[in-house]
Design a protein around this motif. Structure first.
Motif, PDB file in Angstrom:
ATOM      1  N   ALA A   8       0.833  -1.203   0.000  1.00 43.18           N
ATOM      2  CA  ALA A   8       0.000   0.000   0.000  1.00 43.18           C
ATOM      3  C   ALA A   8       0.869   1.256   0.000  1.00 43.18           C
ATOM      4  O   ALA A   8       0.545   2.239  -0.677  1.00 43.18           O
ATOM      5  N   SER A   9       1.971   1.221   0.723  1.00 44.04           N
ATOM      6  CA  SER A   9       2.896   2.355   0.756  1.00 44.04           C
ATOM      7  C   SER A   9       3.456   2.631  -0.633  1.00 44.04           C
ATOM      8  O   SER A   9       3.576   3.780  -1.056  1.00 44.04           O
ATOM      9  N   GLU A  10       3.798   1.574  -1.346  1.00 52.70           N
ATOM     10  CA  GLU A  10       4.286   1.727  -2.722  1.00 52.70           C
ATOM     11  C   GLU A  10       3.214   2.371  -3.596  1.00 52.70           C
ATOM     12  O   GLU A  10       3.511   3.270  -4.399  1.00 52.70           O
ATOM     13  N   ALA A  11       1.985   1.931  -3.450  1.00 47.66           N
ATOM     14  CA  ALA A  11       0.896   2.475  -4.264  1.00 47.66           C
ATOM     15  C   ALA A  11       0.656   3.953  -3.956  1.00 47.66           C
ATOM     16  O   ALA A  11       0.413   4.745  -4.864  1.00 47.66           O
ATOM     17  N   PHE A  12       0.751   4.332  -2.694  1.00 47.27           N
ATOM     18  CA  PHE A  12       0.490   5.722  -2.306  1.00 47.27           C
ATOM     19  C   PHE A  12       1.701   6.626  -2.547  1.00 47.27           C
ATOM     20  O   PHE A  12       1.572   7.831  -2.670  1.00 47.27           O
ATOM     21  N   GLY A  13       2.892   6.021  -2.571  1.00 44.18           N
ATOM     22  CA  GLY A  13       4.095   6.820  -2.776  1.00 44.18           C
ATOM     23  C   GLY A  13       4.614   7.456  -1.508  1.00 44.18           C
ATOM     24  O   GLY A  13       5.349   8.442  -1.540  1.00 44.18           O
ATOM     25  N   LEU A  14       4.244   6.888  -0.375  1.00 45.42           N
ATOM     26  CA  LEU A  14       4.653   7.383   0.938  1.00 45.42           C
ATOM     27  C   LEU A  14       4.561   6.218   1.910  1.00 45.42           C
ATOM     28  O   LEU A  14       3.579   5.471   1.876  1.00 45.42           O
ATOM     29  N   ALA A  15       5.572   6.035   2.744  1.00 46.06           N
ATOM     30  CA  ALA A  15       5.565   4.937   3.718  1.00 46.06           C
ATOM     31  C   ALA A  15       4.462   5.171   4.742  1.00 46.06           C
ATOM     32  O   ALA A  15       4.558   6.073   5.578  1.00 46.06           O
ATOM     33  N   LEU A  16       3.406   4.370   4.663  1.00 49.07           N
ATOM     34  CA  LEU A  16       2.281   4.530   5.588  1.00 49.07           C
ATOM     35  C   LEU A  16       2.696   4.087   6.989  1.00 49.07           C
ATOM     36  O   LEU A  16       3.319   3.044   7.158  1.00 49.07           O
ATOM     37  N   PRO A  17       2.346   4.867   8.012  1.00 43.47           N
ATOM     38  CA  PRO A  17       2.726   4.508   9.371  1.00 43.47           C
ATOM     39  C   PRO A  17       1.964   3.265   9.843  1.00 43.47           C
ATOM     40  O   PRO A  17       0.801   3.081   9.511  1.00 43.47           O
ATOM     41  N   ALA A  18       2.641   2.429  10.623  1.00 46.06           N
ATOM     42  CA  ALA A  18       2.032   1.194  11.106  1.00 46.06           C
ATOM     43  C   ALA A  18       1.433   1.346  12.503  1.00 46.06           C
ATOM     44  O   ALA A  18       0.572   0.572  12.899  1.00 46.06           O
ATOM     45  N   LYS A  19       1.875   2.336  13.245  1.00 47.53           N
ATOM     46  CA  LYS A  19       1.430   2.518  14.626  1.00 47.53           C
ATOM     47  C   LYS A  19       0.246   3.479  14.679  1.00 47.53           C
ATOM     48  O   LYS A  19       0.289   4.570  14.100  1.00 47.53           O
ATOM     49  N   ILE A  20      -0.803   3.080  15.389  1.00 46.59           N
ATOM     50  CA  ILE A  20      -1.973   3.940  15.549  1.00 46.59           C
ATOM     51  C   ILE A  20      -1.536   5.267  16.167  1.00 46.59           C
ATOM     52  O   ILE A  20      -0.820   5.302  17.167  1.00 46.59           O
TER      53      ILE A  20
END
Length: 185
Positions: free
Chosen positions: A43-55
């Protein structure tokens, strides 16, 4: 993009006791995103930004913002010009990684609050200790009676994402808080 912005052109600028600016955020693409956290890398690759894993964590780069607001839920913001590219990237991902990407840009607007008294202005209507909120974090919370997503971008800059129908109410509360700050009440 949605044509009507209830806060278009509005700004509150207070110079004393310290500068405080409250303004409508520029229009952008907004998404509610759900996925199995095990597939977060794709998903991070698709968005182009490393999505955070921690709430509660938030990341930002190149006009994009991602806030983890649940165990499998993210609030995503991207420049308006990138909306179709984001939608295409996630559509291509769907065949191998089930997820839900919902365009909520028509539903929400942003408000930026910046200055030394930004936390003080927000404290007037948010039920937790704003000063204790770390930079690069975000959460879904209540502002007076309206549900918002709150992001702390820097020590003195916050962003509120609120449903369009509640934007004028939130703006009114912020206007009152700004006036109290200005009058040092």
């Amino acid at each position: 993009m949605y044509e009507y912005h209830p806060l278009s052109g509005r700004e509150i600028a207070i110079q004393k006791p310290a500068p405080l600016t409250i303004r409508a955020a520029p229009d952008c693409a907004r998404f509610s995103f759900r996925i199995d956290p095990a597939a977060l890398g794709r998903a991070s690759e698709a968005f182009g930004l490393a999505l955070p894993a921690k709430i509660g964590d938030a990341v930002a780069a190149d006009g994009k913002i991602a806030v983890c607001i649940g165990p499998d839920e993210w609030y995503l913001i991207a420049p308006s010009a990138a909306q179709q590219a984001v939608e295409r990237a996630f559509a291509a991902l769907y065949d191998t990684v089930p997820h839900s990407l919902v365009d909520i840009g028509h539903r929400e607007v942003g408000i930026e609050i910046e200055g030394a008294d930004a936390a003080l202005a927000l404290r007037s209507a948010i039920p937790f200790d704003i000063e204790a909120m770390p930079v690069n974090t975000g959460c879904r919370t209540i502002f007076d009676k309206a549900q918002i997503v709150l992001v702390r971008e820097t020590e003195q800059r916050f962003r509120i994402e609120v449903w369009r129908t509640f934007a004028s109410h939130v703006w009114g509360v912020l206007t009152a808080a700004g006036r109290e700050i200005e009058l040092e009440i």
